[in-house]
Write a protein that holds these residues in place. Structure first.
Motif, PDB file in Angstrom:
ATOM      1  N   ALA A   1       0.835  -1.250   0.039  1.00 42.24           N
ATOM      2  CA  ALA A   1      -0.093  -0.042  -0.201  1.00 42.24           C
ATOM      3  C   ALA A   1       0.865   1.288   0.132  1.00 42.24           C
ATOM      4  O   ALA A   1       1.988   1.212   0.683  1.00 42.24           O
ATOM      5  N   ASP A   2       0.157   2.309  -0.429  1.00 38.42           N
ATOM      6  CA  ASP A   2       1.136   3.594  -0.602  1.00 38.42           C
ATOM      7  C   ASP A   2       1.107   4.089   0.672  1.00 38.42           C
ATOM      8  O   ASP A   2       0.199   4.071   1.606  1.00 38.42           O
ATOM      9  N   THR A   3       2.322   4.689   1.043  1.00 40.72           N
ATOM     10  CA  THR A   3       2.582   5.273   2.296  1.00 40.72           C
ATOM     11  C   THR A   3       3.261   6.663   2.156  1.00 40.72           C
ATOM     12  O   THR A   3       3.767   6.773   1.139  1.00 40.72           O
ATOM     13  N   GLN A   4       3.087   7.503   3.301  1.00 46.90           N
ATOM     14  CA  GLN A   4       4.012   8.755   3.249  1.00 46.90           C
ATOM     15  C   GLN A   4       4.164   9.318   4.655  1.00 46.90           C
ATOM     16  O   GLN A   4       3.667   8.836   5.584  1.00 46.90           O
ATOM     17  N   GLY A   5       5.425  10.150   4.645  1.00 45.46           N
ATOM     18  CA  GLY A   5       5.545  10.680   6.021  1.00 45.46           C
ATOM     19  C   GLY A   5       6.693  11.750   5.823  1.00 45.46           C
ATOM     20  O   GLY A   5       7.293  11.949   4.894  1.00 45.46           O
ATOM     21  N   ASP A   6       6.952  12.481   6.830  1.00 44.71           N
ATOM     22  CA  ASP A   6       7.840  13.815   6.854  1.00 44.71           C
ATOM     23  C   ASP A   6       8.963  13.122   7.330  1.00 44.71           C
ATOM     24  O   ASP A   6       9.128  12.769   8.440  1.00 44.71           O
ATOM     25  N   PHE A   7      10.233  13.466   6.621  1.00 42.72           N
ATOM     26  CA  PHE A   7      11.656  13.160   7.270  1.00 42.72           C
ATOM     27  C   PHE A   7      12.652  14.225   6.978  1.00 42.72           C
ATOM     28  O   PHE A   7      12.491  15.085   5.914  1.00 42.72           O
ATOM     29  N   ALA A   8      13.602  14.019   7.707  1.00 43.71           N
ATOM     30  CA  ALA A   8      14.764  14.694   7.598  1.00 43.71           C
ATOM     31  C   ALA A   8      15.855  13.651   7.062  1.00 43.71           C
ATOM     32  O   ALA A   8      16.127  12.792   7.788  1.00 43.71           O
ATOM     33  N   THR A   9      16.691  14.127   6.253  1.00 42.01           N
ATOM     34  CA  THR A   9      17.637  13.092   5.460  1.00 42.01           C
ATOM     35  C   THR A   9      18.906  13.699   5.170  1.00 42.01           C
ATOM     36  O   THR A   9      18.816  14.757   4.681  1.00 42.01           O
ATOM     37  N   ALA A  10      20.054  13.124   5.375  1.00 42.14           N
ATOM     38  CA  ALA A  10      21.319  13.352   5.038  1.00 42.14           C
ATOM     39  C   ALA A  10      22.141  12.240   4.110  1.00 42.14           C
ATOM     40  O   ALA A  10      22.014  11.204   4.835  1.00 42.14           O
ATOM     41  N   ILE A  11      22.658  12.379   3.058  1.00 44.96           N
ATOM     42  CA  ILE A  11      23.435  11.565   2.467  1.00 44.96           C
ATOM     43  C   ILE A  11      24.694  12.021   1.864  1.00 44.96           C
ATOM     44  O   ILE A  11      24.635  13.145   1.615  1.00 44.96           O
ATOM     45  N   LEU A  12      25.607  11.156   1.456  1.00 49.64           N
ATOM     46  CA  LEU A  12      26.560  11.485   0.648  1.00 49.64           C
ATOM     47  C   LEU A  12      26.656  10.838  -0.623  1.00 49.64           C
ATOM     48  O   LEU A  12      26.447   9.806  -0.696  1.00 49.64           O
ATOM     49  N   GLY A  13      26.583  11.571  -1.716  1.00 48.82           N
ATOM     50  CA  GLY A  13      26.470  11.160  -3.021  1.00 48.82           C
ATOM     51  C   GLY A  13      27.770  10.651  -3.763  1.00 48.82           C
ATOM     52  O   GLY A  13      28.798  11.186  -3.565  1.00 48.82           O
ATOM     53  N   HIS A  14      27.646   9.566  -4.462  1.00 50.43           N
ATOM     54  CA  HIS A  14      28.837   9.137  -5.075  1.00 50.43           C
ATOM     55  C   HIS A  14      28.647   9.028  -6.670  1.00 50.43           C
ATOM     56  O   HIS A  14      29.516   8.768  -7.716  1.00 50.43           O
ATOM     57  N   GLY A  15      27.519   9.392  -7.156  1.00 55.67           N
ATOM     58  CA  GLY A  15      27.147   9.612  -8.406  1.00 55.67           C
ATOM     59  C   GLY A  15      26.585   8.299  -9.030  1.00 55.67           C
ATOM     60  O   GLY A  15      26.585   7.190  -8.348  1.00 55.67           O
ATOM     61  N   CYS A  16      26.311   8.271 -10.239  1.00 61.66           N
ATOM     62  CA  CYS A  16      26.111   7.196 -11.184  1.00 61.66           C
ATOM     63  C   CYS A  16      27.416   6.167 -11.478  1.00 61.66           C
ATOM     64  O   CYS A  16      28.337   6.759 -11.961  1.00 61.66           O
ATOM     65  N   ALA A  17      27.097   4.722 -11.370  1.00 69.48           N
ATOM     66  CA  ALA A  17      28.252   3.843 -11.909  1.00 69.48           C
ATOM     67  C   ALA A  17      29.470   4.455 -11.277  1.00 69.48           C
ATOM     68  O   ALA A  17      30.522   4.598 -11.972  1.00 69.48           O
ATOM     69  N   PRO A  18      29.829   4.429  -9.903  1.00 67.34           N
ATOM     70  CA  PRO A  18      31.192   5.233  -9.373  1.00 67.34           C
ATOM     71  C   PRO A  18      32.089   4.108  -9.632  1.00 67.34           C
ATOM     72  O   PRO A  18      31.864   2.939  -9.591  1.00 67.34           O
ATOM     73  N   LYS A  19      33.507   4.659  -9.547  1.00 64.23           N
ATOM     74  CA  LYS A  19      34.461   3.939  -9.496  1.00 64.23           C
ATOM     75  C   LYS A  19      35.399   4.298  -8.158  1.00 64.23           C
ATOM     76  O   LYS A  19      35.682   5.856  -8.300  1.00 64.23           O
ATOM     77  N   GLN A  20      36.018   3.630  -7.462  1.00 63.95           N
ATOM     78  CA  GLN A  20      36.717   3.762  -6.343  1.00 63.95           C
ATOM     79  C   GLN A  20      36.156   5.024  -5.368  1.00 63.95           C
ATOM     80  O   GLN A  20      36.823   6.184  -5.199  1.00 63.95           O
TER      81      GLN A  20
END
Length: 1017
Positions: free
Chosen positions: A803-822
């Protein structure tokens, strides 16, 4: 339709020989109100002319279900003879089986055509012939719900006294603890019957009886309203007697595995049956009320109802020798039967039912398993949870004879062996405190196991039947470990297996019974450490007789646990300070990455990809208050994990039934052996893993990950992040916290709170910055990384229903891009801090003189961190013989984790080879012709029961050292120039700790200060 129930008339497909007769009868019925009555003579037959519609099993099918024949038979008198069921084409018999008639009442047979019958079934079979007993002159049989063909999971067919040839393979598979009742009954008794019953044994029987009764008989005031309600419930069962015949509604397990899926709901409704659990729960209610009331007329009514319930069960086939087609997982539905009949034992003896009932208890509890040869005994949490009390009750109900002594003595030996630390991935308890079910550490099942086994340990404690000291210590360790990875009651989300609800929680009662069972060596009647744990866990304001006793003994509630613990049979590191808990978890080629069923944990693929969770909020502390919320949760973003962020539809698991060892479930393995943790002096520790996702979804995804725990600092490193997915980005999640209040602020490198919603921050960091989430966790993030922080509405899917759900969140990520190498990352968490604390930490990290730690290496071979506050260097060494040459370590010949704390002229060293080493090399059937790993069932792996292979690891240390004192499994192998080679024997991925003292001075000299500067530089 090839299902026949015989309600109104004899189906035209049915006929018989001239010497026998068919009719529709209402005398005995199973489902509905009528059955087919067959009056037979010698050489009689009953014929069914109808296509069987049998189809051979096709390898590679989405389901492993096998075409099977099902029938119910009522026999009014036991016969030492058989019915023969023959299936064929015209006069040609293709396959057949025999059905033993040594019973009275209803019995069923579930027989798979391909596996269980004699002969070779043919797709064109169109006739069934049932041949009468050969040695009996005349007789009557009643037939109900005959199914010529229905598909049944091949794991579920269960052999019994009527069809002892069915599903022989089950006795060696994961379901054996449920299905092997026939085998348990036939086991040869290990012990001989003693000549007499000793006074100590008689005393023990009385004590255990008294304790068992108190366990279930909670005295209550029985009212007139209670009696009206009980009689009302009883009337719904429609139990009636006509002479010596009893009838009533059918009693069934809830699964109805033999009903065709397309017709299941209609057939269930027509069956009009009572669920077994409702029936046995009601039996226990009647027994408790009977024992509680003093009104003789009520007692008489309750006793009559109880006997009727018992006799109807027996007539329905819930009796000795019968397996009801299948008994898989039936223990959950039958558990209250045992205490119910135990409480009514005197009345059953007076009514002439005790001996029959004892045999039924013994059969369905599988009590014969207590005679299993020692080398074959394996603990099982299902049994501890659902039938252990039944096994004991079936023995206690015996008269005080030498036979009872033999059985209880065998019970003690069997239970003791079941509780010892088990080898490989066998159940139930491990040397590190892990509690196993489904070939992994599984708290949700462990709780039920503890609820079952700890009262039994208490019941027999202090008697000649008490369990072995090592067994007692094993359960005790696992129970105490449960309160380490739970805070206060709920356990870490990474341990939630297929139920990521955040609600999984320990139960307090087992700690009470474990404390009352005394110390493992039996020297004290109360285990004070466990009692202190019980007092801490007992909910505020709740009182108990045990708590009053413990407090009277001046036992105080324990403080919140503080320290660091390693559980490598769970690939788990546990770190605690003050009242908070942090846990990091991974997976490897032995321990599955996720458990997913067709309606459970559908999006949990990444749940152990290096999951790092902090539980620090709430009263008591819990998952929800600490940031987890099911609705709206982004299943890509478990804190600490490095994942390919996919659309929710692509993340959904494709659950398959891969073989006959398993059902519809997904339990994916990596091909990497390196995942687990290490602790030093019980205070600080680390976690590391080589992440390689299974090729079923993203086989190119890899990373080297490590987490270092020092006091309230958690240092997280990642390197060699790579995959070939050029469509979706790869990221490492710092946090994902639910915003129960949109006014809850976060901070991003500034003392001004951010309450904006929605909010987005994304940039490549040109200098180190800090974050503070609204759960009092601070994050230090070095420069050069792509950081994204959001406060937003998230839309997701329910993990079980879609079933569909939703909520309010605070999020932090470190991005490595698509198809990362090293790709790589670095960040540090300060737990329970504020803006000033994390800002000061960030400022101090700008200088080597003030930095709390230094990253010495972060590459494919090693992650190495020096914590200056603790003067400790921690090594995640992913490769062997890679020339470490950093800090105190020159080289290691085995991928390892090592921590070294410096003090004066000593080094305290802790080390582990995290490979469980259950097998060497690779398994060919886990790979396709192109060398890609394929999905297999863990239950099909022979190494699951293998013992860990001992391995000797060689650590080459800089400097010349000697062992301060003997350490089991460790020795100085050689001294050479300015190096010392230490050999450490490892097994079960258990850490070893030892202290080195300076031996003689080499080229490095003996100045720690000089050497520390060399390390940093």
């Amino acid at each position: 339709m090839n299902i026949f129930s015989f309600e109104n008339e004899i189906p035209p497909q049915f006929s018989c020989d001239n010497c026998s007769q068919l009719s529709i009868s209402d005398e005995y019925c199973k489902y509905g109100t009528h059955s087919l009555q067959w009056e037979y003579t010698i050489d009689s037959y009953l014929k069914v002319n109808h296509p069987i519609l049998y189809r051979p099993f096709q390898e590679g099918s989405i389901s492993q279900a096998r075409d099977s024949f099902v029938v119910w038979i009522y026999n009014s008198e036991p016969l030492l003879d058989v019915l023969t069921f023959q299936f064929g084409r015209s006069d040609e018999v293709d396959c057949q089986f025999e059905f033993h008639l040594n019973f009275r009442g209803w019995r069923t047979a579930w027989v798979a055509y391909e596996r269980d019958m004699q002969g070779e079934p043919h797709p064109d079979m169109n006739i069934l012939i049932i041949r009468a007993p050969k040695t009996i002159g005349t007789g009557n049989l009643y037939i109900n719900q005959l199914m010529l063909n229905t598909s049944i999971d091949p794991r579920f067919h269960t052999r019994d006294k009527q069809v002892p040839f069915v599903n022989l393979e089950a006795d060696n598979k994961a379901n054996a603890h449920w299905l092997s009742l026939y085998v348990f009954e036939e086991l040869e008794r290990r012990r001989s019957v003693p000549e007499v019953v000793s006074p100590e044994q008689l005393w023990a029987h009385a004590v255990i009886n008294e304790r068992f009764e108190k366990l279930f008989l909670k005295g209550r005031l029985v009212t007139h309203e209670d009696m009206i309600r009980i009689k009302g419930i009883f009337s719904t069962f429609e139990i009636t007697r006509k002479g010596d015949r009893i009838s009533g509604r059918p009693i069934d397990l809830p699964f109805f595995d033999h009903f065709p899926q397309s017709d299941k709901e209609r057939l269930k409704e027509r069956a009009n049956s009572i669920q077994l659990s409702d029936y046995t729960d009601f039996m226990l209610e009647i027994a408790v009320n009977y024992r509680s009331t003093g009104i003789s007329s009520w007692k008489q009514d309750l006793q009559v109802m109880f006997i009727d319930l018992l006799d109807h069960m027996d007539d329905q086939g819930w009796t000795y020798g019968s397996s009801q087609g299948t008994v898989h997982h039936f223990g959950y539905n039958f558990r209250h039967y045992y205490p119910a009949v135990f409480l009514m034992r005197d009345e059953l003896e007076q009514a002439g039912r005790l001996q029959r009932t004892q045999k039924t208890m013994y059969w369905f509890s599988g009590a014969g398993r207590i005679h299993t040869p020692f080398h074959e005994i394996e603990g099982n949490i299902d049994i501890f949870n659902t039938t252990l009390h039944g096994i004991l009750a079936s023995l206690l109900i015996l008269h005080d004879t030498p036979k009872k002594v033999r059985e209880l003595s065998s019970f003690r030996e069997w239970l003791s062996h079941s509780l010892l630390p088990a080898p490989g991935l066998r159940s139930a308890y491990k040397s590190d405190g892990s509690a196993y079910h489904h070939v992994n550490h599984y708290p949700a099942y462990a709780v039920g196991g503890f609820l079952g086994v700890t009262p039994v340990i208490y019941l027999i404690s202090g008697t000649v039947y008490r369990i072995d000291e090592r067994a007692h210590e094993s359960v005790r360790k696992a129970l105490l470990a449960l309160r380490l990875y739970s805070n206060k009651y709920e356990w870490l989300l990474s341990l939630s297996a297929r139920h990521p609800t955040g609600k999984g929680a320990l139960e307090v009662e087992p700690y009470k019974y474990m404390a009352l069972s005394g110390t493992p060596d039996g020297s004290k009647p109360v285990d004070e450490e466990v009692a202190a744990t019980y007092l801490r866990l007992l909910p505020h304001g709740e009182k108990s007789e045990a708590a009053e006793r413990f407090l009277a003994m001046r036992i105080a509630p324990e403080a919140d646990p503080n320290g660091h613990w390693t559980m490598n049979f769970a690939a788990l590191a546990i770190h605690r300070r003050d009242s908070w808990l942090a846990g990091a978890r991974g997976h490897n080629r032995y321990l599955w990455a996720n458990e997913t069923y067709v309606s459970a944990n559908l999006y949990g693929r990444y749940i152990s990809h290096g999951h790092l969770q902090i539980m620090s909020q709430g009263e008591p502390i819990n998952n929800a208050a600490s940031g987890y919320h099911h609705d709206g949760w982004d299943w890509n973003r478990w804190p600490g994990t490095t994942t390919v962020h996919k659309p929710i539809a692509d993340l959904r698991s494709n659950v398959r039934n891969v073989d006959t060892f398993s059902g519809f479930e997904e339990m994916l393995l990596s091909d990497e052996t390196y995942a687990g943790g290490l602790n030093l002096e019980g205070r600080n520790g680390m976690f590391a893993m080589k992440l390689h996702e299974h090729p079923k979804y993203e086989g190119s995804h890899r990373a080297r990950k490590s987490v270092f725990f020092f006091d309230h600092r958690i240092i997280c490193l990642g390197s060699d992040i790579e995959n070939t997915n050029s469509v979706y980005p790869t990221e490492t999640t710092l946090f994902q916290n639910h915003l129960a209040d949109l006014g809850s602020p976060i901070w991003v490198n500034d003392n001004s709170p951010i309450c904006e919603f929605p909010y987005s921050y994304q940039r490549v960091l040109e200098e180190p910055i800090w974050l503070l989430d609204h759960k009092e966790n601070g994050y230090y993030i070095p420069a050069g990384q792509m950081l994204s922080v959001t406060r937003s509405v998230q839309r997701s899917k329910h993990q079980a229903t879609d079933a569909d759900t939703q909520g309010d969140f605070a999020t932090a990520i470190l991005g490595h891009g698509c198809a990362p190498k090293q790709g790589s990352y670095e960040y540090t968490i300060l737990v329970k801090t504020d803006c000033a604390g994390i800002e000061a930490f960030c400022e101090n990290m700008k200088s080597l003189e003030t930095a709390a730690y230094t990253v010495l290496r972060k590459d494919r071979s090693a992650h190495i961190v020096k914590d200056h506050v603790n003067q400790t260097t921690a090594y995640a060494l992913f490769e062997a013989n890679a020339t470490v040459d950093t800090g105190w370590i020159a080289d290691v010949d085995t991928p390892a984790m090592i921590m070294i704390r410096e003090a004066s002229n000593e080094l305290t060293v802790s080390a582990v080879d995290p490979d469980l080493r259950l097998y060497e090399g690779i398994e060919s059937d886990q790979y396709d012709e192109d060398g890609n790993q394929v999905e297999v069932s863990l239950y099909s792996r022979k190494w699951v029961h293998a013992e860990s292979v001992q391995h000797t690891m060689r650590i080459t240390m800089k400097g010349n050292w000697i062992l301060k004192e003997d350490c089991f499994g460790c020795r100085i192998a050689e001294h050479r120039a300015d190096h010392t080679v230490i050999e450490m024997e490892g097994k079960d991925a258990m850490p070893r700790e030892f202290v080195l003292q300076k031996g003689y001075v080499g080229e490095l000299g003996d100045s720690y200060e000089t050497f520390d500067k060399e390390i940093i530089s």
